[in-house]
Design a protein around this motif. Structure first.
Motif, PDB file in Angstrom:
ATOM      1  N   SER A 242       0.833  -1.211   0.000  1.00 22.38           N
ATOM      2  CA  SER A 242       0.000   0.000   0.000  1.00 22.38           C
ATOM      3  C   SER A 242       0.862   1.253   0.000  1.00 22.38           C
ATOM      4  O   SER A 242       0.532   2.252  -0.652  1.00 22.38           O
ATOM      5  N   LEU A 243       1.968   1.218   0.743  1.00 19.21           N
ATOM      6  CA  LEU A 243       2.863   2.374   0.778  1.00 19.21           C
ATOM      7  C   LEU A 243       3.459   2.648  -0.598  1.00 19.21           C
ATOM      8  O   LEU A 243       3.553   3.807  -1.031  1.00 19.21           O
ATOM      9  N   ALA A 244       3.852   1.589  -1.297  1.00 20.72           N
ATOM     10  CA  ALA A 244       4.415   1.771  -2.640  1.00 20.72           C
ATOM     11  C   ALA A 244       3.363   2.312  -3.606  1.00 20.72           C
ATOM     12  O   ALA A 244       3.644   3.221  -4.397  1.00 20.72           O
ATOM     13  N   ASP A 245       2.148   1.764  -3.555  1.00 25.15           N
ATOM     14  CA  ASP A 245       1.085   2.246  -4.438  1.00 25.15           C
ATOM     15  C   ASP A 245       0.764   3.709  -4.175  1.00 25.15           C
ATOM     16  O   ASP A 245       0.613   4.519  -5.106  1.00 25.15           O
ATOM     17  N   ALA A 246       0.642   4.072  -2.891  1.00 25.75           N
ATOM     18  CA  ALA A 246       0.354   5.467  -2.556  1.00 25.75           C
ATOM     19  C   ALA A 246       1.483   6.385  -2.997  1.00 25.75           C
ATOM     20  O   ALA A 246       1.245   7.505  -3.485  1.00 25.75           O
ATOM     21  N   SER A 247       2.725   5.942  -2.857  1.00 22.51           N
ATOM     22  CA  SER A 247       3.874   6.764  -3.267  1.00 22.51           C
ATOM     23  C   SER A 247       3.875   6.988  -4.770  1.00 22.51           C
ATOM     24  O   SER A 247       4.200   8.090  -5.244  1.00 22.51           O
ATOM     25  N   ILE A 248       3.535   5.960  -5.529  1.00 24.30           N
ATOM     26  CA  ILE A 248       3.485   6.115  -6.988  1.00 24.30           C
ATOM     27  C   ILE A 248       2.450   7.164  -7.372  1.00 24.30           C
ATOM     28  O   ILE A 248       2.705   8.043  -8.211  1.00 24.30           O
ATOM     29  N   ILE A 249       1.270   7.096  -6.768  1.00 23.21           N
ATOM     30  CA  ILE A 249       0.215   8.070  -7.082  1.00 23.21           C
ATOM     31  C   ILE A 249       0.631   9.474  -6.676  1.00 23.21           C
ATOM     32  O   ILE A 249       0.449  10.445  -7.430  1.00 23.21           O
ATOM     33  N   VAL A 250       1.214   9.606  -5.496  1.00 23.19           N
ATOM     34  CA  VAL A 250       1.591  10.937  -4.995  1.00 23.19           C
ATOM     35  C   VAL A 250       2.715  11.538  -5.830  1.00 23.19           C
ATOM     36  O   VAL A 250       2.692  12.738  -6.135  1.00 23.19           O
ATOM     37  N   ILE A 251       3.703  10.739  -6.199  1.00 16.94           N
ATOM     38  CA  ILE A 251       4.803  11.277  -7.011  1.00 16.94           C
ATOM     39  C   ILE A 251       4.287  11.740  -8.367  1.00 16.94           C
ATOM     40  O   ILE A 251       4.659  12.815  -8.862  1.00 16.94           O
ATOM     41  N   GLY A 252       3.419  10.941  -8.990  1.00 21.55           N
ATOM     42  CA  GLY A 252       2.878  11.349 -10.288  1.00 21.55           C
ATOM     43  C   GLY A 252       2.089  12.639 -10.201  1.00 21.55           C
ATOM     44  O   GLY A 252       2.316  13.583 -10.980  1.00 21.55           O
ATOM     45  N   LEU A 253       1.155  12.722  -9.232  1.00 18.22           N
ATOM     46  CA  LEU A 253       0.367  13.946  -9.088  1.00 18.22           C
ATOM     47  C   LEU A 253       1.211  15.077  -8.517  1.00 18.22           C
ATOM     48  O   LEU A 253       0.967  16.253  -8.822  1.00 18.22           O
ATOM     49  N   GLY A 254       2.214  14.733  -7.688  1.00 17.43           N
ATOM     50  CA  GLY A 254       3.099  15.766  -7.158  1.00 17.43           C
ATOM     51  C   GLY A 254       3.912  16.448  -8.250  1.00 17.43           C
ATOM     52  O   GLY A 254       4.202  17.651  -8.164  1.00 17.43           O
ATOM     53  N   LEU A 255       4.289  15.687  -9.269  1.00 20.55           N
ATOM     54  CA  LEU A 255       5.005  16.305 -10.396  1.00 20.55           C
ATOM     55  C   LEU A 255       4.111  17.303 -11.121  1.00 20.55           C
ATOM     56  O   LEU A 255       4.588  18.358 -11.580  1.00 20.55           O
ATOM     57  N   LEU A 256       2.818  16.974 -11.252  1.00 23.04           N
ATOM     58  CA  LEU A 256       1.884  17.947 -11.834  1.00 23.04           C
ATOM     59  C   LEU A 256       1.864  19.232 -11.024  1.00 23.04           C
ATOM     60  O   LEU A 256       1.923  20.349 -11.580  1.00 23.04           O
ATOM     61  N   SER A 257       1.782  19.085  -9.709  1.00 15.11           N
ATOM     62  CA  SER A 257       1.758  20.264  -8.850  1.00 15.11           C
ATOM     63  C   SER A 257       3.057  21.039  -8.947  1.00 15.11           C
ATOM     64  O   SER A 257       3.061  22.279  -8.973  1.00 15.11           O
ATOM     65  N   TRP A 258       4.168  20.327  -9.008  1.00 13.62           N
ATOM     66  CA  TRP A 258       5.464  21.000  -9.084  1.00 13.62           C
ATOM     67  C   TRP A 258       5.599  21.818 -10.369  1.00 13.62           C
ATOM     68  O   TRP A 258       6.007  22.979 -10.335  1.00 13.62           O
ATOM     69  N   VAL A 259       5.251  21.210 -11.472  1.00 10.76           N
ATOM     70  CA  VAL A 259       5.460  21.881 -12.767  1.00 10.76           C
ATOM     71  C   VAL A 259       4.493  23.043 -12.965  1.00 10.76           C
ATOM     72  O   VAL A 259       4.888  24.132 -13.412  1.00 10.76           O
ATOM     73  N   PHE A 260       3.204  22.843 -12.613  1.00 15.39           N
ATOM     74  CA  PHE A 260       2.194  23.838 -12.965  1.00 15.39           C
ATOM     75  C   PHE A 260       1.799  24.769 -11.810  1.00 15.39           C
ATOM     76  O   PHE A 260       1.215  25.832 -12.060  1.00 15.39           O
ATOM     77  N   LEU A 261       2.119  24.408 -10.577  1.00 15.89           N
ATOM     78  CA  LEU A 261       1.675  25.234  -9.446  1.00 15.89           C
ATOM     79  C   LEU A 261       2.822  25.768  -8.604  1.00 15.89           C
ATOM     80  O   LEU A 261       2.749  26.906  -8.108  1.00 15.89           O
TER      81      LEU A 261
END
Length: 546
Positions: free
Chosen positions: A123-142
């Protein structure tokens, strides 16, 4: 009231939301808005005191975060619409608004820890994958636009970056809570119904500010997202199912099609972001570096997840092989018992029936002496057959367990073993927890097999048998001071391959009832056989009441 409180508050929240959009804008922000946030915090505290969950601190933190968030928003309105002087951004209002994020994260982490106290790397790995992917969106655009925007003071830059970073932090913990729990009561859905609009509203607000299209009308529309957050958390705290969200539950991570698609989409986000930025002509070096690092992290997490899946597959295959061996052994035992019944008691009982007919003829003809002699023989034969049948019955479930109970049965068997083998045997069986009949049989059979191995192979002078229950587990330990052996083999297949058939049989018995067999031995330092069995919660509660 405790059962219907959440419905009452939900109706109140809908009423306050309606009032918020009906009264003038200034009055709604100065009066109705603090009423919404304050009522949510009050409902959270009240629900916590009513239902008394295991993680009460988590819910109190939720209430504190709600108060901090609503105070920050209210101070911002007072600063802009009432005072109308001094710096608008950053201000003390941002201090309260930003404090909300770590407080909310701390509460969510406490819920996760109570609901899943063990390790759950999948579960930790799955959550990390989702957060890193969406976190990159936040980093680039926000986040990145504020880092390089000219004309901002250090304070304005840090506060502007802190808001989307806070959302990423909340997203990380919320994703872990969403993925890592198998128990999803109504409270879980209400919390999710509060967090999702919160993150959506924050993201849209920051994006509009980055693109310089933010207006007061946008603020009014997005306020609905934050109202849903308040009402969702307040209703969740008042719902009776909030107690079950804090209780430990078994983790059942299943890689469903929906989760697989979500993980695949998160892994593909860096490539999509890079393509978008290239199309816009904004593929700057910091953006490329961030995407490269994020892609590497996603790749490593995907490898970790694949390793976990491979381990689960190997465990599943080994369990299937063990199950097949158990079925073969069971079929062999059934065949052996059928043959033993046919060749022993059945044939002797048939002969007994024939001899009874002969005894009846003797009685009819007045040959009393012959009849008495024949009945005496039949009595002896019948005693032998009864003992034979009892022996067969004891192979299925030892009668001593029903007659004496688990603790006394082990003590009795330990005494019989000591008398027969000459090895001093100390039995300490102290368990107040009720076990299933199958579990008792397995523990008794393991003890029999282990003591038999001590007598045959260990060359021990003493052996200790310990049975105890603690924290929902029943533990059986058989320890001797014999010559020991090399326990390099651990799996059932390896034990059979190296000739440890007794240990292999014990492991199969224990695993059949969901337990764990541990073997600790070494040349010259004896052997310890330990069994751990989880206690059925219903039986555990029944034993406490008894």
């Amino acid at each position: 009231m405790r059962r219907l409180g959440w419905q009452v508050y939900l109706g109140l929240g809908i009423g306050l939301c309606t009032a918020y959009y009906l009264v003038p804008a200034t009055a709604s922000k100065l009066v109705v808005w603090p009423l919404i946030g304050g009522s949510a915090a009050t409902a959270t505290v009240l629900g916590t005191r009513w239902h008394r969950p295991a993680s009460r601190l988590a819910w109190y933190l939720f209430a504190a975060g709600q108060l901090s968030f609503v105070i920050g928003g209210w101070l911002q309105v007072v600063r802009v619409r009432v005072i109308e002087s001094g710096p608008v951004f950053p201000s003390v209002a941002d201090l309260f608004s930003l404090a909300f994020y770590p407080i909310l994260v701390a509460g969510l982490l406490l819920l996760i820890r109570c609901g899943n106290p063990g390790r759950d790397l999948a579960s930790l790995a799955d959550a990390s994958i989702i957060v890193i992917g969406l976190g990159l969106l936040s980093w680039v655009f926000l986040i990145s636009p504020y880092i390089w925007r000219a004309g901002l003071t250090p304070g304005e830059r840090l506060v502007s970056i802190a808001y989307p970073l806070g959302d990423v932090l909340v997203l990380a913990v919320a994703a872990r809570l969403a993925i890592g729990v198998s128990n999803r009561p109504a409270t879980w859905w209400l919390l999710t119904g509060g967090i999702v609009p919160l993150l959506f509203g924050d993201t849209v607000a920051v994006f509009l500010q980055v693109s310089n299209t933010w207006t007061w009308q946008h603020q009014q529309l997005l306020d609905l997202c934050w109202i849903l957050f308040y009402v969702g958390f307040g209703t969740a705290a008042l719902h009776p199912s909030m107690v079950s969200l804090s209780e430990p539950t078994p983790v059942r991570v299943r890689l469903s099609r929906g989760r697989l698609l979500l993980l695949a989409g998160a892994c593909l986000l860096p490539s999509a972001i890079l393509a978008i930025q290239a199309g816009r002509g904004r593929e700057s070096l910091p953006t490329v570096i961030a995407l490269a690092v994020g892609s590497a992290a996603l790749f490593l997490l995907a490898l970790l997840r694949m390793r976990g899946l491979a381990g689960e597959l190997a465990t599943h295959q080994e369990r299937e092989l063990t199950g097949q061996r158990v079925l073969r052994v069971a079929e062999f035992e059934r065949t052996r018992l059928a043959a033993e019944l046919h060749d022993g008691p059945v044939q002797r009982l048939t002969a007994l029936l024939y001899n009874l007919e002969v005894a009846r003829l003797h009685l009819k003809t007045g040959e009393l002496h012959d009849a008495d002699r024949l009945l005496s023989v039949l009595e002896t034969d019948l005693s032998v057959d009864i003992e034979s049948l009892r022996r067969l019955m004891s192979q299925l479930r030892p009668p001593v367990l029903d007659e004496l109970g688990m603790a006394s049965a082990l003590t009795s068997h330990g005494g019989a073993f000591q008398d027969a083998s000459g090895v001093a045997c100390t039995v300490n069986a102290d368990t107040t927890t009720q076990l299933t009949g199958e579990q008792e049989t397995v523990l008794y059979r393991v003890t029999q097999e282990a003591l038999s191995n001590v007598a045959k192979h260990a060359r021990a002078s003493r052996v200790w048998v310990l049975l105890a229950s603690d924290n929902g587990l029943t533990r059986l330990q058989i320890r001797d001071d014999g010559i020991g052996f090399d326990p390099a083999t651990t799996s059932t297949a390896e034990l059979v391959e190296h000739g440890h058939f007794g240990l292999a049989g014990m492991r199969e018995r224990v695993e059949m009832v969901g337990g764990r067999l541990l073997i600790d031995s070494g040349c010259g330092r004896g052997t310890t056989i330990a069994v751990e069995l989880a206690v059925d919660p219903a039986l555990q509660a029944a034993s406490r009441q008894g």
